[in-house]
Design an enzyme around this catalytic site. Sequence first.
Site, mmCIF file in Angstrom:
data_model
loop_
_atom_site.group_PDB
_atom_site.id
_atom_site.type_symbol
_atom_site.label_atom_id
_atom_site.label_comp_id
_atom_site.label_asym_id
_atom_site.label_seq_id
_atom_site.Cartn_x
_atom_site.Cartn_y
_atom_site.Cartn_z
ATOM 1 N NE ARG A 70 -10.053 -5.152 -0.103
ATOM 2 C CZ ARG A 70 -9.280 -4.182 0.391
ATOM 3 N NH1 ARG A 70 -9.842 -3.106 0.913
ATOM 4 N NH2 ARG A 70 -7.959 -4.259 0.330
ATOM 5 C CB CYS B 78 -13.947 1.293 -0.303
ATOM 6 S SG CYS B 78 -13.466 3.004 0.006
ATOM 7 C CG ASP C 144 -13.631 6.356 -0.950
ATOM 8 O OD1 ASP C 144 -13.643 6.173 0.284
ATOM 9 O OD2 ASP C 144 -12.576 6.355 -1.622
ATOM 10 C CD GLN D 242 -12.850 -1.646 -1.326
ATOM 11 O OE1 GLN D 242 -12.082 -1.636 -0.370
ATOM 12 N NE2 GLN D 242 -14.069 -2.163 -1.242
ATOM 13 C CG HIS E 27 -8.231 0.260 -3.188
ATOM 14 N ND1 HIS E 27 -7.447 -0.833 -2.892
ATOM 15 C CD2 HIS E 27 -8.877 0.578 -2.014
ATOM 16 C CE1 HIS E 27 -7.612 -1.162 -1.622
ATOM 17 N NE2 HIS E 27 -8.469 -0.323 -1.069
ATOM 18 N NE ARG F 200 -3.837 0.646 1.834
ATOM 19 C CZ ARG F 200 -5.070 0.713 2.342
ATOM 20 N NH1 ARG F 200 -5.291 1.359 3.463
ATOM 21 N NH2 ARG F 200 -6.076 0.138 1.723
HETATM 22 N N1 CP Z 1 -11.169 -0.208 2.076
HETATM 23 C C1 CP Z 1 -9.900 -0.259 2.531
HETATM 24 O O1 CP Z 1 -8.939 -0.413 1.782
HETATM 25 O O2 CP Z 1 -9.787 -0.139 3.887
HETATM 26 P P1 CP Z 1 -8.439 0.043 4.709
HETATM 27 O O3 CP Z 1 -7.875 1.390 4.347
HETATM 28 O O4 CP Z 1 -8.851 -0.034 6.148
HETATM 29 O O5 CP Z 1 -7.494 -1.051 4.326
HETATM 30 N N1 NVA Z 2 -9.944 6.799 -1.284
HETATM 31 C C1 NVA Z 2 -9.531 6.323 0.022
HETATM 32 C C2 NVA Z 2 -9.736 4.856 0.123
HETATM 33 C C3 NVA Z 2 -9.372 4.248 1.445
HETATM 34 C C4 NVA Z 2 -9.551 2.755 1.459
HETATM 35 C C5 NVA Z 2 -8.095 6.705 0.294
HETATM 36 O O1 NVA Z 2 -7.262 6.574 -0.614
HETATM 37 O O2 NVA Z 2 -7.798 7.137 1.411
#
Ligand code: CP
Ligand code: NVA
Length: 312
Positions: free
Chosen positions: A292, A264, A224, A132, A129, A102
């Site tokens: 997930r 998400c 989101d 997701q 993502h 990530r």
């Molecule tokens: N939806 C998602 O990716 O959640 P987290 O940021 O908690 O991993």
């Molecule tokens: N769009 C959000 C998604 C988190 C899972 C971010 O990037 O923070």
Amino acid sequence: MKHFLDLADFTSDEIRHLLDLGSTLKQELKNGEFRPILKNKVLAMVFQKPSLRTRVSFDMAMRTLGGDALYLSPQEIGLGKRESIADVARVLSGYVQVIMARVFAHEHVLELAKWASVPVINGLSDYNHPCQAMADALTIYEEFGNLKGLTISYIGDGNNVAVSLMKVATKLGADFRIANPEGYDMPEADIEQSKKFAELSGGSVTLLREPQAAADQADVIYTDTWTSMGQEEEAENRRKVFPPYQVNQEIVKLAKPKAIVLHCLPAHRGEEITDEVADGPHSRLFVQAENRMHAQKAILVDLLTEGESDAK
Ligand code: CP
Ligand code: NVA
């Protein structure tokens, strides 16, 4: 080396195969069956940003298939700071069978994949993502049996989650709509690419400014956060721009009676979504979060058992 970085790299058939596999693996777990398909396999999870779902769902995906996972925090790795990304990729490749990362800049996950000699999975970047989106598609698939012909409407920021949702939707023949404020559009190149996917699949892409128009007779309403991780300095300004894009009861009433609402997570209740909707009868937020794990089990099995036909 096969990686999982962007849904554009996968054919519609490959995506459908992953959804079927995710669905089967979910059912097996629910039935109490244990198949150690990933025995002796270890996943390294590299995080530059916080996480609940990605961290726990990947860890549990490995454990429930007989494998293991290591959590590597931003402080420990210092990706590109303490050590170059190319060196991290090559060192980890000597210890583990698969890497999930990530990252802030999408280039960082591409750089990891370039140097790793094991598969790399994108666990969210500033650009997209894809894990997701696979969980989103699995949730929609379970609800409606298909994505083809459905109207999937995203309301809010044209962010990483929206980009991957658009790709999976258009790969699988859905009519994808997005309503977002001016200045918060998805990248033009991705819109054009998804229009091409839609031409092949029989789907479509519609760009809107009015959330009501997006919600009208939709099968799926998705939202989101208004401020993604890394954009904290813009939060105050975004709170002024985005309130008309809140997913609330008035918006959900415009959708089909059997429409589902997805997010998400993490949710900022009272901002992009109200409690009433998040906890209401249309919400599938927590099935989606659980999915997930099942969607990622399919991705892991696919990447780690290439050529072993009985695993899948
Ligand atoms: N939806 C998602 O990716 O959640 P987290 O940021 O908690 O991993
Ligand atoms: N769009 C959000 C998604 C988190 C899972 C971010 O990037 O923070």
